[in-house]
Design a protein around this motif. Structure first.
Motif, PDB file in Angstrom:
ATOM      1  N   ILE A   9       5.841   7.486  33.146  1.00 32.26           N
ATOM      2  CA  ILE A   9       4.805   7.691  32.140  1.00 32.26           C
ATOM      3  C   ILE A   9       5.435   7.389  30.788  1.00 32.26           C
ATOM      4  O   ILE A   9       6.517   7.890  30.476  1.00 32.26           O
ATOM      5  CB  ILE A   9       4.256   9.131  32.154  1.00 32.26           C
ATOM      6  CG1 ILE A   9       3.825   9.556  33.554  1.00 32.26           C
ATOM      7  CG2 ILE A   9       3.130   9.287  31.131  1.00 32.26           C
ATOM      8  CD1 ILE A   9       2.666   8.768  34.142  1.00 32.26           C
ATOM      9  N   GLN A  10       4.749   6.571  29.997  1.00 28.58           N
ATOM     10  CA  GLN A  10       5.242   6.192  28.670  1.00 28.58           C
ATOM     11  C   GLN A  10       4.135   6.436  27.652  1.00 28.58           C
ATOM     12  O   GLN A  10       2.989   6.055  27.874  1.00 28.58           O
ATOM     13  CB  GLN A  10       5.653   4.720  28.670  1.00 28.58           C
ATOM     14  CG  GLN A  10       6.300   4.257  27.395  1.00 28.58           C
ATOM     15  CD  GLN A  10       6.705   2.791  27.468  1.00 28.58           C
ATOM     16  OE1 GLN A  10       6.056   1.982  28.112  1.00 28.58           O
ATOM     17  NE2 GLN A  10       7.792   2.469  26.788  1.00 28.58           N
ATOM     18  N   ALA A  11       4.483   7.070  26.548  1.00 27.39           N
ATOM     19  CA  ALA A  11       3.517   7.399  25.498  1.00 27.39           C
ATOM     20  C   ALA A  11       3.613   6.407  24.346  1.00 27.39           C
ATOM     21  O   ALA A  11       4.637   5.759  24.150  1.00 27.39           O
ATOM     22  CB  ALA A  11       3.760   8.818  24.990  1.00 27.39           C
ATOM     23  N   GLU A  34       5.441  15.878  27.824  1.00 26.51           N
ATOM     24  CA  GLU A  34       5.908  17.230  28.110  1.00 26.51           C
ATOM     25  C   GLU A  34       5.756  17.607  29.579  1.00 26.51           C
ATOM     26  O   GLU A  34       6.576  18.352  30.119  1.00 26.51           O
ATOM     27  CB  GLU A  34       5.148  18.246  27.249  1.00 26.51           C
ATOM     28  CG  GLU A  34       5.291  18.035  25.759  1.00 26.51           C
ATOM     29  CD  GLU A  34       6.656  18.428  25.215  1.00 26.51           C
ATOM     30  OE1 GLU A  34       7.450  19.055  25.946  1.00 26.51           O
ATOM     31  OE2 GLU A  34       6.927  18.107  24.042  1.00 26.51           O
ATOM     32  N   ALA A  35       4.688  17.114  30.219  1.00 22.22           N
ATOM     33  CA  ALA A  35       4.422  17.467  31.616  1.00 22.22           C
ATOM     34  C   ALA A  35       3.472  16.448  32.227  1.00 22.22           C
ATOM     35  O   ALA A  35       2.680  15.806  31.517  1.00 22.22           O
ATOM     36  CB  ALA A  35       3.816  18.862  31.712  1.00 22.22           C
ATOM     37  N   THR A  81       9.935  10.067  34.219  1.00 22.80           N
ATOM     38  CA  THR A  81       9.847   9.721  35.639  1.00 22.80           C
ATOM     39  C   THR A  81       9.220  10.871  36.386  1.00 22.80           C
ATOM     40  O   THR A  81       9.667  12.017  36.276  1.00 22.80           O
ATOM     41  CB  THR A  81      11.235   9.401  36.204  1.00 22.80           C
ATOM     42  OG1 THR A  81      11.792   8.297  35.467  1.00 22.80           O
ATOM     43  CG2 THR A  81      11.152   9.017  37.675  1.00 22.80           C
ATOM     44  N   TYR A  82       8.176  10.561  37.139  1.00 21.07           N
ATOM     45  CA  TYR A  82       7.416  11.559  37.869  1.00 21.07           C
ATOM     46  C   TYR A  82       7.481  11.236  39.358  1.00 21.07           C
ATOM     47  O   TYR A  82       7.171  10.120  39.771  1.00 21.07           O
ATOM     48  CB  TYR A  82       5.959  11.582  37.388  1.00 21.07           C
ATOM     49  CG  TYR A  82       5.087  12.550  38.142  1.00 21.07           C
ATOM     50  CD1 TYR A  82       5.189  13.923  37.913  1.00 21.07           C
ATOM     51  CD2 TYR A  82       4.168  12.100  39.078  1.00 21.07           C
ATOM     52  CE1 TYR A  82       4.391  14.815  38.602  1.00 21.07           C
ATOM     53  CE2 TYR A  82       3.360  12.993  39.770  1.00 21.07           C
ATOM     54  CZ  TYR A  82       3.478  14.345  39.537  1.00 21.07           C
ATOM     55  OH  TYR A  82       2.689  15.230  40.219  1.00 21.07           O
ATOM     56  N   THR A  83       7.878  12.246  40.156  1.00 15.67           N
ATOM     57  CA  THR A  83       7.900  12.099  41.604  1.00 15.67           C
ATOM     58  C   THR A  83       6.556  12.542  42.152  1.00 15.67           C
ATOM     59  O   THR A  83       6.113  13.690  41.884  1.00 15.67           O
ATOM     60  CB  THR A  83       9.048  12.926  42.213  1.00 15.67           C
ATOM     61  OG1 THR A  83      10.290  12.456  41.654  1.00 15.67           O
ATOM     62  CG2 THR A  83       9.086  12.769  43.729  1.00 15.67           C
TER      63      THR A  83
END
Length: 118
Positions: free
Chosen positions: A99-101, A25-26, A114-116
């Motif tokens: 990030i993979q859950a 989610e975040a 995908t996180y910048t």
């Protein structure tokens, strides 16, 4: 001509069980000492010890694992929930990570977040 009628119960039992994948989610991250600390918020319809989101990982953009956060118990009454992982070493010059859950019963989610980096 013969007709074959199947009951709903028979049809349902013949199909594989479909479960919701855990959802990222975040994400927040900051440099801490020689590495990075990631805080990831997940949601998943945990039902107990037999079916729950049991981890998440930080990947580089090529899919190589950089860090793994294992979740040791279900979060049935806490949705969504946030957990952190510290001392993650990122490749020089990295500007993004994924990030993979993971779910205990269904494995790694197909979707990645995908996180910048800040």
């Amino acid at each position: 001509m013969r007709h074959l009628f199947l009951t709903g119960a028979f049809c349902a039992s013949a199909l594989p069980a479909l479960a919701d994948e855990p959802v990222v989610e975040a994400v927040t991250a900051h440099q801490s000492g020689g590495g990075w600390t990631f805080s990831v918020t997940l949601s998943h319809p945990d039902t107990g010890w037999d079916h729950y989101a049991d981890g998440w990982r930080v990947l580089d953009m090529d899919g190589n694992e950089l860090g793994l956060r294992v979740l040791a118990h279900p979060h049935e009454q806490e949705q969504p929930f946030t957990r952190s992982l510290s001392r993650v070493q990122l490749p020089e010059g990295a500007t993004q990570v994924q990030i993979q859950a993971r779910c205990l019963t269904d494995g790694w989610s197909k979707a990645v977040y995908t996180y910048t980096l800040p």
